[in-house]
Design an enzyme around this catalytic site. Structure first.
Site, PDB file in Angstrom:
ATOM      1  N   HIS A  62       0.694  -1.060   0.006  1.00  7.20           N
ATOM      2  CA  HIS A  62       0.008   0.000  -0.079  1.00  7.20           C
ATOM      3  C   HIS A  62       0.855   1.376   0.066  1.00  7.20           C
ATOM      4  O   HIS A  62       2.055   1.254   0.036  1.00  7.20           O
ATOM      5  CB  HIS A  62      -1.018  -0.104   1.265  1.00  7.20           C
ATOM      6  N   HIS A  64       1.429   3.881   1.960  1.00  4.89           N
ATOM      7  CA  HIS A  64       1.810   4.672   2.998  1.00  4.89           C
ATOM      8  C   HIS A  64       3.337   4.904   3.046  1.00  4.89           C
ATOM      9  O   HIS A  64       4.092   4.114   2.671  1.00  4.89           O
ATOM     10  CB  HIS A  64       1.324   4.135   4.423  1.00  4.89           C
ATOM     11  N   ASP A  94       5.533   4.844   4.996  1.00  7.42           N
ATOM     12  CA  ASP A  94       6.654   3.990   5.633  1.00  7.42           C
ATOM     13  C   ASP A  94       6.470   2.394   5.363  1.00  7.42           C
ATOM     14  O   ASP A  94       7.243   1.410   5.600  1.00  7.42           O
ATOM     15  CB  ASP A  94       6.124   3.893   7.283  1.00  7.42           C
ATOM     16  N   HIS A  95       6.128   2.501   4.054  1.00 11.42           N
ATOM     17  CA  HIS A  95       6.154   1.205   3.061  1.00 11.42           C
ATOM     18  C   HIS A  95       6.698   1.502   1.753  1.00 11.42           C
ATOM     19  O   HIS A  95       7.070   0.401   1.190  1.00 11.42           O
ATOM     20  CB  HIS A  95       4.631   0.671   3.005  1.00 11.42           C
ATOM     21  N   HIS A 146      -7.679  -0.785   5.469  1.00 10.02           N
ATOM     22  CA  HIS A 146      -6.691   0.064   6.088  1.00 10.02           C
ATOM     23  C   HIS A 146      -6.309   1.342   4.990  1.00 10.02           C
ATOM     24  O   HIS A 146      -6.324   2.480   5.397  1.00 10.02           O
ATOM     25  CB  HIS A 146      -5.268  -0.588   6.311  1.00 10.02           C
ATOM     26  N   ASP A 164      -0.228  -3.979   6.271  1.00 12.45           N
ATOM     27  CA  ASP A 164      -0.896  -3.461   7.626  1.00 12.45           C
ATOM     28  C   ASP A 164      -2.386  -3.939   7.468  1.00 12.45           C
ATOM     29  O   ASP A 164      -3.124  -3.403   8.157  1.00 12.45           O
ATOM     30  CB  ASP A 164      -0.828  -2.012   7.673  1.00 12.45           C
ATOM     31  N   HIS A 183       4.587  -4.456  11.051  1.00 15.21           N
ATOM     32  CA  HIS A 183       4.957  -3.970  12.265  1.00 15.21           C
ATOM     33  C   HIS A 183       5.175  -5.038  13.496  1.00 15.21           C
ATOM     34  O   HIS A 183       4.431  -5.899  13.651  1.00 15.21           O
ATOM     35  CB  HIS A 183       3.902  -2.807  12.622  1.00 15.21           C
TER      36      HIS A 183
END
Length: 263
Positions: A62, A64, A66-67, A120, A139, A177
């Protein structure tokens, strides 16, 4: 995991930022090597160099930061192919190949099945490598948890989790995570009589005290202990005041309670 069996993967877990996990997945027969959800580039390049591996692919679940934060630097330095969700292709930096529900994508001799798992985010996907018993779910599902519903509804997320829950119990859950301790505390608050959950939390506490990861888990463990896969649990339903309610309603209330949980 190292094996010469067809479809096997060598998987390396790289902890980055505060609590993210990035994964290298290498198919030994072809040496094709993917990184899943690279938040940052430097630790990935270091891990590749330490093993003498060459990055051929990025698999994004996805959009975001942090990905996908390492996408462009890794592509510039390695020439790798970036694979990501068709439903969100405009938000995946450097995307080359867009995939979606029902697609299959080959990493050398290992083949992933792709699932659309919105909730998400609207365009979240997951990659399941059946011969490696490996699910990279970003996530959507965590160890004893699930992602917050930033861009989707409870019904969407429950449908997505149900899709993943139908996979074999031996499937290893490579989530993105290290949230397991906090997730487990919440799980005990809504399903306090779950003996499997009580036993799992003791193991989680032992691992974290030794600064060891709790990920991957297995789908069998998640089905027994993850409250977001268990809206049919009479204990959970009773604890949250929804005995006999529909599964989506129970799931939605459980997610609401987790959002405000401070235990």
């Amino acid at each position: 995991m190292a094996s010469d069996a067809a479809g096997a993967l060598e998987i390396v877990q790289i902890p980055v930022l505060n609590d993210n996990y990035v994964y290298l997945a290498r198919e030994p027969g072809s040496a094709a090597t993917a990184v899943v959800d690279p938040a940052v580039a430097a630790p990935v390049l270091e891990a590749l160099d330490a093993r003498g591996w060459h990055l051929t692919h990025i698999l994004n679940t996805h959009h975001h930061p942090d990905h996908v934060g390492g996408n462009l630097e890794l592509k510039e330095k390695t020439g790798c192919i970036i694979v990501g969700p068709r439903a969100d292709e405009a938000r995946i930096p450097g995307l080359d190949v867009a995939v979606g529900d029902g697609d299959r994508y080959a990493l050398g001799g290992a083949e992933a099945q792709v699932f659309d798992v919105p909730g998400h985010t609207r365009g979240h996907i997951a990659y399941w490598f059946p011969k490696a018993d490996a699910l990279f779910c970003g996530d959507t599902m965590f160890a004893m948890g699930c992602g917050r519903l930033f861009e989707g509804s409870p019904a969407q997320m429950w449908s997505s989790l149900s899709k993943l829950a139908a996979l074999p119990d031996a499937t290893r859950i490579f989530c993105a995570h290290e949230y397991t301790m906090a997730n487990g505390r919440f799980a005990l608050s809504v399903e306090p009589q779950n003996a499997a959950l009580q036993a799992r939390m003791k193991e989680v506490e032992r691992l974290r005290a030794a600064d060891r990861p709790t990920v991957p888990s297995t789908l069998g463990q998640e089905k027994a202990t993850n409250p977001f896969l268990r809206p049919d649990s009479p204990d959970l339903q009773s604890t949250i005041g929804l005995a006999g309610a529909g599964l989506v309603e129970v799931f939605a209330r459980t997610r609401e309670l987790k959002d405000s949980f401070r235990g």
